[in-house]
Design a protein around this motif. Sequence first.
Motif, PDB file in Angstrom:
ATOM      1  N   ASN A   1      52.415  60.162  57.539  1.00  0.00           N
ATOM      2  CA  ASN A   1      52.560  59.747  56.143  1.00  0.00           C
ATOM      3  C   ASN A   1      52.690  58.236  55.996  1.00  0.00           C
ATOM      4  O   ASN A   1      52.180  57.648  55.032  1.00  0.00           O
ATOM      5  N   THR A   2      53.399  57.614  56.941  1.00  0.00           N
ATOM      6  CA  THR A   2      53.572  56.159  56.885  1.00  0.00           C
ATOM      7  C   THR A   2      52.233  55.442  56.984  1.00  0.00           C
ATOM      8  O   THR A   2      51.992  54.435  56.305  1.00  0.00           O
ATOM      9  N   HIS A   3      51.348  55.969  57.839  1.00  0.00           N
ATOM     10  CA  HIS A   3      50.017  55.388  57.993  1.00  0.00           C
ATOM     11  C   HIS A   3      49.260  55.439  56.665  1.00  0.00           C
ATOM     12  O   HIS A   3      48.633  54.459  56.235  1.00  0.00           O
ATOM     13  N   VAL A   4      49.328  56.584  55.977  1.00  0.00           N
ATOM     14  CA  VAL A   4      48.654  56.720  54.678  1.00  0.00           C
ATOM     15  C   VAL A   4      49.268  55.754  53.663  1.00  0.00           C
ATOM     16  O   VAL A   4      48.555  55.090  52.905  1.00  0.00           O
ATOM     17  N   MET A   5      50.600  55.654  53.636  1.00  0.00           N
ATOM     18  CA  MET A   5      51.277  54.769  52.678  1.00  0.00           C
ATOM     19  C   MET A   5      50.898  53.307  52.908  1.00  0.00           C
ATOM     20  O   MET A   5      50.751  52.541  51.947  1.00  0.00           O
ATOM     21  N   ASN A   6      50.730  52.917  54.167  1.00  0.00           N
ATOM     22  CA  ASN A   6      50.332  51.530  54.448  1.00  0.00           C
ATOM     23  C   ASN A   6      48.982  51.214  53.828  1.00  0.00           C
ATOM     24  O   ASN A   6      48.774  50.130  53.262  1.00  0.00           O
ATOM     25  N   ILE A   7      48.050  52.160  53.917  1.00  0.00           N
ATOM     26  CA  ILE A   7      46.725  51.947  53.349  1.00  0.00           C
ATOM     27  C   ILE A   7      46.803  51.907  51.824  1.00  0.00           C
ATOM     28  O   ILE A   7      46.174  51.067  51.171  1.00  0.00           O
ATOM     29  N   ILE A   8      47.587  52.817  51.224  1.00  0.00           N
ATOM     30  CA  ILE A   8      47.740  52.837  49.773  1.00  0.00           C
ATOM     31  C   ILE A   8      48.312  51.508  49.277  1.00  0.00           C
ATOM     32  O   ILE A   8      47.804  50.905  48.321  1.00  0.00           O
ATOM     33  N   ASN A   9      49.360  51.038  49.929  1.00  0.00           N
ATOM     34  CA  ASN A   9      49.984  49.775  49.511  1.00  0.00           C
ATOM     35  C   ASN A   9      49.041  48.594  49.669  1.00  0.00           C
ATOM     36  O   ASN A   9      49.050  47.661  48.862  1.00  0.00           O
TER      37      ASN A   9
END
Length: 450
Positions: free
Chosen positions: A142-150
């Motif tokens: 999930n952290t990997h996805v959040m980094n891309i979103i941000n």
Amino acid sequence: MSLLDRLEKQKTSVAEENATDVTAANKNVYIDEYADLKERVHRDFIEKVNQQDLSLLDIKGDKEEELLKIMESLIEVKAPHVSRTERSRLLKEIYNDVMGLGPLEVLLNDNEVTEIMVNGPHRVYVERKGKLVLSDVVFKDNTHVMNIINRIVSQVGRRVDESSPMVDARLIDGSRFNAVIPPLSLVGPSMTIRKFSKKPFTANDLIKFGSISPKMVSFLEACVKGRMNIIVAGGTGSGKTTLLNVLSSCIPNNERIVTIEDAAELQLMQDHVVTLESRPPNLEGKGQISIRDLVKNSLRMRPDRIIVGEVRSGETLDMLQAMNTGHDGSLTTAHANSPRELMSRLETMVLMSGMDLPVRAIREQIQSGLDIVVHQSRLKDGSRKVVNITEVVGMEGDTITLQDIFTYRVEGVDSSGKMKGSFTATGIRPNFVEKLASSGILVRDDWFAN
């Protein structure tokens, strides 16, 4: 030489790199080791960049080569035992994670992919040729996805967090982006990316795709040049924005155009274009600028044409008032399942403005403001068709009267599963044909012959 060029030059034979078969268990061990190696190189790269006081924001500037050399040297040290192919893959993936959009880069560069849907870190679906399929792309967590979103939302001045867990934005290439994060999304951070062609589609492209007929294109081009007010209706993913872009390209180059959108997507080629974009509230809940605010302000900007990306609520009233007060030739889109249903939806959206207007007054505004409804639909085989071009005729009692000028008739399904059908003129000449002719716009009788 760019990174991608270097990666292309490092291709080697797969057969040479995989001389022996491995068991499924060994493959899993290999995948785990590769992921661990990638994480270590990634972490060491960030530490070294910070130590040397370099900025990752300069990846497209003068420091690109320096950053890439650091990455390549770390891979040489940390992974001397892996093949050249795996080193190239490792370099490309870390580059995408640090400076790009991670695993999404592969899908964004695939011209066959028109939409990307991320349902948490391990399920990424794509749309190819109108069909949804599960891709083999995954994120680490999930952290990997959040980094891309941000990374995406920060580029356009938007934010997403627990206090504001939904966001609309756009990518650098203009693609539409939406994200929903926990606690609203129970499967983890979710993204939807609607890709747009780097080169805007033209009317000829739509004819080639079978989305519209040449006669329909000629008629709509005459309507745009003749300053008819047009609304493009259809469901989600039916191609409304693409068609709006094509219609907008028919506007003469000497007119002043104001476009209003939630996230700027239209790709107008004219010289005199002012692009306005709505703004969400800040952390204190202040500073929001809605589509309705922008429509009201656009009336003070001396526009020849007003183009609203989509009307969803109270801004519909302001758009209709603009159409009724001298801003002829305005264009917009709305969600609806048919031209008749669109009339009801417009009534509902006008009432969402908070104005306590009689239903008849609203219907009179609609029929006097709108000239043409273009209804687009995505069929079961994934193809997109303009299924109705309908004239808004007037009022009969309390009912808005409509008449179809062109329709698309479905005739069945062929052996490959493709929908068969034909575009047909109903034989009805629109009431505004004389108005177009008096403006010097060519109108041919054979367009309407059935």
